[in-house]
Design a protein around this motif. Structure first.
Motif, mmCIF file in Angstrom:
data_model
loop_
_atom_site.group_PDB
_atom_site.id
_atom_site.type_symbol
_atom_site.label_atom_id
_atom_site.label_comp_id
_atom_site.label_asym_id
_atom_site.label_seq_id
_atom_site.Cartn_x
_atom_site.Cartn_y
_atom_site.Cartn_z
ATOM 1 N N VAL A 36 0.849 -1.197 0.000
ATOM 2 C CA VAL A 36 0.000 0.000 0.000
ATOM 3 C C VAL A 36 0.885 1.247 0.000
ATOM 4 N N ARG A 37 0.735 2.038 -1.055
ATOM 5 C CA ARG A 37 1.593 3.212 -1.166
ATOM 6 C C ARG A 37 0.822 4.480 -0.805
ATOM 7 N N GLY A 38 1.509 5.444 -0.236
ATOM 8 C CA GLY A 38 0.918 6.756 0.026
ATOM 9 C C GLY A 38 -0.030 6.787 1.206
ATOM 10 N N ARG A 39 -0.010 5.711 2.005
ATOM 11 C CA ARG A 39 -0.943 5.682 3.136
ATOM 12 C C ARG A 39 -0.185 5.401 4.427
ATOM 13 N N ASP A 40 1.016 5.938 4.526
ATOM 14 C CA ASP A 40 1.843 5.623 5.701
ATOM 15 C C ASP A 40 1.152 5.998 6.998
ATOM 16 N N ASP A 41 0.439 7.127 6.949
ATOM 17 C CA ASP A 41 -0.224 7.567 8.176
ATOM 18 C C ASP A 41 -1.297 6.574 8.610
ATOM 19 N N VAL A 42 -2.040 6.056 7.597
ATOM 20 C CA VAL A 42 -3.098 5.101 7.939
ATOM 21 C C VAL A 42 -2.474 3.800 8.441
ATOM 22 N N ILE A 43 -1.402 3.386 7.793
ATOM 23 C CA ILE A 43 -0.752 2.148 8.235
ATOM 24 C C ILE A 43 -0.301 2.296 9.687
ATOM 25 N N GLU A 44 0.231 3.472 10.001
ATOM 26 C CA GLU A 44 0.694 3.695 11.375
ATOM 27 C C GLU A 44 -0.461 3.540 12.358
ATOM 28 N N LEU A 45 -1.614 4.109 11.991
ATOM 29 C CA LEU A 45 -2.765 4.030 12.893
ATOM 30 C C LEU A 45 -3.280 2.598 12.976
ATOM 31 N N VAL A 46 -3.252 1.892 11.841
ATOM 32 C CA VAL A 46 -3.729 0.508 11.847
ATOM 33 C C VAL A 46 -2.833 -0.341 12.746
ATOM 34 N N LEU A 47 -1.514 -0.134 12.638
ATOM 35 C CA LEU A 47 -0.598 -0.898 13.491
ATOM 36 C C LEU A 47 -0.810 -0.540 14.963
ATOM 37 N N THR A 48 -1.056 0.765 15.204
ATOM 38 C CA THR A 48 -1.319 1.178 16.584
ATOM 39 C C THR A 48 -2.523 0.429 17.137
ATOM 40 N N ALA A 49 -3.596 0.375 16.338
ATOM 41 C CA ALA A 49 -4.807 -0.311 16.793
ATOM 42 C C ALA A 49 -4.536 -1.796 16.993
ATOM 43 N N LEU A 50 -3.751 -2.373 16.075
ATOM 44 C CA LEU A 50 -3.464 -3.814 16.158
ATOM 45 C C LEU A 50 -2.735 -4.135 17.456
#
Lengths: 345, 725
Positions: A36-50
């Motif tokens: 997934v490109r260009g969504r680093d911020d979302v990935i960060e939040l998803v990992l935080t939730a995980l």
């Protein structure tokens, strides 16, 4: 997260160290990012939730990469345990919510097997590490409740038998913010079950170009070459975060103060619940760990609280932006917190 | 660490303070409406402004365009005025209410509505654009200034509503007004600073207070009436500036060229300025119908005009130097008939270069200044005022029997112009034959002739000619003022052989006393008049008041001021205690003021000491509190060059913000925040660097990115540490 670096001392990496969790998160981040490109911020939040053992609600348009993200995440988590121990848990499942869906379509059902003459349980798609609940607002409240109960209790009851879900049960739900005809929007009380509600905006030009240019690589499965993360590592990291990341009393006070500010704000009809605060603590700890710290700092509050509280506030007439309200509540508390550090104990 | 896409920028949002603005606008409305309408309507205006402010706070939430709001409120005002007009004109309401009630209602509705819609417009504008806040402040300042402006030029009794109350409390309203102004500025500064930083607000208030104190002392020690330009213009205007030799018509007119031109622009203001107050110890009714205060007499003809006599011994009664002890004034008045002795206390409100005294003075004596804060100087005069009727002096001989020929010649000199003699004999011919040798009758005939044939005017000037008086007297329409009139009378009477001179000073109608015993002299009361000498009586004034005039008649409106100043002038030791308390407070303030530089110097030294200690203390004496103090030392260094954490900005984000310029600050911040929030290894990020050396490294890094002049300024700023937070 792009520059996520381990700033702690180079002590040996062991299961009892923040650096260990940081390394796990790094691996996971790299794998998901490859897809997934260009969504680093979302990935960060998803990992935080995980890692904080929460669930996430994405509000976005079709084709914005949410399935890709959920799938990449699910595929990045492997479960090397042998089958009997693992049960029938898949690493990734997607459920498309429709108005005619039934609770048993989620949970699974007992099926009569003519060979043995007995009923055996066929687990539903909810038995997975990562579940993508697509367009959760399209289904009936009955199914929504079953889903939300499963999320909260981490177990389902079928035929009077309670079956536990996997310890690493992580839901990424989505809903379309515009096309509301024939939907059952989630009430605020149910939104409370999600740690974050993330409204994704369109990615910028450079990121979009990158998506196009890396299309072929990603189709070939570039991410799969990267080392995956095991289920055990994630569970260990969760335990480690809870144990090792310090939440100073000053931070707790600030958290409560912000909640109080929000509750007395005239623009807010209903403030944040205590559960929101309880959920916020592991999220803050996780973010600290992701940034390589063993303590929760003021910047964690500033970065995460709008995400955690935003969908839990019911605003009065005239106020449209929850972010503005939260910012106003944050500023004085953060200022006091910053000054308190200079005063010393 | 990175700032994620969701990172918030916390705005420096000043929360709305409707009550404060409402208070300011309501007070301004009240003060502005008070003098122009009924008290009830002024309160209606204040209430309107109050509601308008709160409505504006609500309206602005409705997300309407600004121009809609502004034009809406203006249209509302016009519509409201129209409706009120209609309502008041309607017959039914007229029948229901009495005319008084109707007026009351109309005024209240008009002013209430005006202030309501006005404040809605001003507030909405000010909420949308912070710069428009100045409009609001301007209105408040205008309200105070408009009220207090009536107070200038020594009109210490105005505005009556305010000053009366203060006088009643025994407070000089000047201080009260200064206090009001100071309070206003403090309030305004408070509004501007409110909701930002307490420190900044405090500093601004301090600056305003110091400035206010400074201004108060300046204003107090420098009375505006001292302004030499204004006083000079006022004195010169009627040609009576003593330094200019006002006697001769020519001289006076030469001087008058400029004042006449000035008159429309500066006239009214300086004319109204009080010059002195005179307290009478006894009631007296002067024969002339006016009190004449003389400060000079002009009897010597120098070829073009009358000037002060150069021959010693002449005009001894026209004394103009201030007394240093009790002194008798010689002159004919001592033994004269029909004179009543009266003592007067004169208190000067402006600086005078010549003493003036009620005609005709016999004794002058200096006096203690009864109110040094108000008066320049005070003296007591005993005068023998001419009383009685002019008719009873008919038949008296002109001049004094003791005069020699030289004296006679002195008092009867005039330009060698036949026309004077011709006109004089014409006037003489109009008098009944039996009275043609009576000087008083001749004087009254000349007076009456001039009064009928001339016009009082400041518009004409007869400057720069050989004989300005002749130019006036023999012009077609005879437009001129007291200087020309008195000189014309003097020349005509001299032509008839009557000894005459021109005196200058102030002339005040007796009616101005208004039953009291104090008389206010304004600069506009300056005057010149002719005097003839009658044997046994002395000099008696011949006042020429033309029947026609193009000057607005003077009206006397300062009864309160006159009374007030009279009371102050009368204090004179009787009320020493109260008089002393005023100056004492001022002395104390002045003394305090003299300590201000030392206090500032001390404060400067202390803040440099604090600055140095905070900068180098942790470096020199590292201790237990090391991370906190070392961080603060670095923070101070950043603040020296204006790099300050914003309100509500977490320390980590601030460190990120300045990281490019000051990389060493980041690990220091992490160490500080980590140890504050309970990290187990807070110093891990230091990479082995010594904590107490990091502030110095921060300083070195700053030196490479900050221009040299900024470094000098930062190093000199004694309060830079005040801003670090």
């Amino acid at each position: 997260m792009v520059q996520m670096v381990n700033t702690l001392s180079p002590e040996p990496v062991g299961p009892k160290n923040i650096a260990y969790g940081h390394e796990v998160a790094r691996r996971l981040f790299d794998r998901v990012r490859a897809a997934v490109r260009g969504r680093d911020d979302v990935i960060e939040l998803v990992l935080t939730a995980l890692f904080a053992d929460g669930h996430i609600l994405l509000e976005d348009f079709p084709g914005s990469g949410k399935t890709t993200l959920a799938k990449a995440l699910g595929e990045s988590i492997v479960d090397p345990r042998p089958d009997p121990e693992r049960g029938l848990i898949e690493s990734f499942r997607r459920i498309q919510f429709t108005p005619d869906l039934l609770p048993s379509d989620l949970t699974g059902t007992s099926i009569f097997e003519p060979n043995t003459g007995a009923f055996t349980f066929r687990p539903g798609p909810i038995f997975a590490h990562v579940v993508l609940a697509d367009e959760i607002n399209r289904t009936s409240p009955k199914v929504q409740s079953a889903m939300l109960e499963a999320m909260a209790e981490k177990q389902v009851t079928v035929d009077n038998k309670t079956r536990p879900l996997d310890a690493l049960f992580f839901v990424i739900a989505t809903q379309n913010p515009l096309d509301l005809a024939g939907t059952y929007p989630l009430p605020v009380a149910q939104l409370d079950r999600f740690l974050f509600k993330i409204r994704m905006t369109h990615i910028d030009r450079a990121a979009e170009l990158e998506v196009l240019s890396t299309l072929r690589q990603r189709k070939a499965g570039a991410g799969r070459a990267l080392p995956p993360v095991t289920r055990t590592e994630i569970l260990e990291t969760r335990a480690l975060i809870e144990e090792q990341v310090q939440v100073h009393p000053m931070i707790q006070e600030a958290l409560v103060d912000i909640a109080t500010h929000l509750r007395v704000d005239r623009r807010v009809l209903q403030g944040v619940s205590t559960r929101a605060l309880v959920l916020a603590v592991p999220a803050l700890q996780t973010r600290a760990m992701l940034y390589g710290r063993d303590y929760v700092g003021a910047e964690d509050l500033e970065a995460l609280l709008p995400r955690i509280f935003g969908h839990r506030l019911e605003l009065g007439a005239g106020a449209t932006e929850a972010d503005q309200v939260i910012k106003a509540a944050l500023a004085p508390v953060l200022e006091r917190l910053a000054r308190a550090t200079l005063r010393g104990a | 660490m990175t700032s994620s896409a969701f990172a918030l920028s916390v705005p420096d949002a000043a929360p709305p303070r409707p009550w404060l603005h409402a208070l300011v606008l309501a007070a301004a409305a009240l003060v502005l409406c008070w003098p122009v309408t009924l008290a009830s309507s002024a309160f209606a205006g204040a209430a309107g402004a109050l509601f308008g402010t709160f409505l504006a706070e609500r309206l602005i939430l409705a997300r309407w365009r600004l121009w809609v709001l502004i034009s809406g409120s203006l249209a509302g005002g016009v519509l409201g005025a129209f409706l009120v007009g209609q309502l008041l004109d309607s017959a039914t309401l007229g029948e229901l209410l009495s005319p008084t009630r109707l007026l009351w209602l109309g005024e209240a509705l008009t002013y209430g509505g005006l202030c309501f819609f006005g404040s809605v417009a001003i507030r909405t504008l000010a909420i949308r654009f912070r710069a428009a806040l100045a409009l609001e402040g301007g209105l408040a300042v205008l309200a105070v200034a408009a009220t207090v402006s009536a107070h200038r030029d020594g009109m210490i009794a105005r505005p009556l509503e305010v000053s009366d109350w203060f006088w009643g409390q025994g407070i000089d309203p000047v201080f009260a007004f200064l206090g009001v102004g100071l309070l206003g500025s403090v309030l305004f500064a408070g509004i501007l600073a409110y909701g930002r930083s307490a420190k900044r607000a405090l500093l601004q208030l301090l600056v305003v207070l110091i400035l206010g104190l400074f201004l108060a002392l300046r204003i107090h020690s420098k009375d505006p009436t001292l302004d030499p330009k204004g006083a000079g213009a006022a004195q010169g205007q009627e040609g009576k500036d003593p330094r200019q030799g006002q006697g001769g018509g020519g001289g006076g007119q030469n001087q008058n060229q400029k004042p006449n031109d000035d008159l429309p622009s500066n006239g009214q203001n300086s004319q109204e300025r009080p010059a002195a107050v005179v307290v009478f110890h006894k009631d007296v009714v002067p024969a002339a119908g006016a009190f004449y205060f003389r400060h000079g007499a002009f009897s010597q003809f120098n070829g073009t005009r009358l000037v002060e006599a150069t021959i010693p011994g002449l005009d001894p009664d026209a004394r103009h130097t201030f007394p240093v002890e009790l002194e008798a004034i010689p002159g004919p008045q001592h033994e004269a008939l029909d004179r009543s002795e009266v003592a007067t206390d004169v208190a000067l409100l402006t600086e005078h270069s010549r003493m003036f005294a009620l005609a005709d003075a016999t004794v002058v004596e200096p006096m203690a200044n009864p109110e040094p804060a108000r008066f320049r100087r005070a003296y007591r005069v005993v005068s023998k005022v001419l009383v009685g009727e002019y008719q009873q002096w008919m038949g008296l001989e002109p001049g004094d029997p003791t005069w020699d020929d030289e004296t006679w010649a002195h008092y009867t000199q005039l330009p060698k112009d036949e026309r004077y003699y011709q006109l004089a004999s014409d006037i003489k011919a109009s008098v009944k034959e039996e009275y043609q040798d009576d000087p008083l009758v001749l004087a009254l005939a000349v007076k009456s002739y001039l009064e009928k044939s001339s016009t009082y005017s400041f518009k004409r000037s007869y400057a720069g000619t050989e004989d300005p008086t002749g130019d006036f007297l023999f012009s077609e329409d005879r437009r001129g003022y007291c200087v020309h009139l008195s000189h014309s009378a003097a020349y005509l009477l001299r032509a008839l052989g009557v000894p005459t001179r021109v005196s200058a000073g102030y002339a005040i109608p007796t009616s101005n006393l208004a039953g009291g015993s104090a008389l206010l002299i304004k600069q506009g009361d300056a005057h010149a008049w002719a005097e003839i000498y009658l044997a046994g009586l002395g000099w008696i004034p011949i006042e020429v008041t033309p029947e026609k005039t193009d000057v607005e008649p003077k009206r006397f409106e300062e009864k309160d001021l006159q009374q007030l100043l009279g009371e102050m002038a009368r204090k004179e030791g009787r009320n020493q205690r109260q008089a002393a308390s005023g100056p004492k407070l001022i002395d104390l303030l002045k003394k305090l003021w003299s300590y201000v530089p030392w206090a500032l110097l001390l404060a400067l030294a202390v803040s440099y000491a604090i600055k140095l200690w905070r900068l180098y203390g942790p470096v020199l004496f590292p201790g237990k509190k090391a991370p906190r103090l070392a961080y603060r030392a670095a923070l101070d260094r950043l603040a020296m060059f204006g790099l300050v954490r914003e309100h509500g900005e977490p320390r980590e984000r601030f460190a990120q913000r300045v990281k490019d310029r000051v990389p060493s600050f980041l690990p220091l911040t992490q160490a500080h925040v980590g140890s504050a929030f309970g990290s187990r290894a807070p110093f891990a990020t230091l990479d082995g660097a010594r904590l107490e050396r990091l502030p110095l490294r921060v300083g070195q890094e700053l030196a490479t990115v900050v221009p040299w002049w900024r470094r000098v300024l930062g190093a000199l700023n004694p309060l830079s540490w005040w801003w670090s937070r």
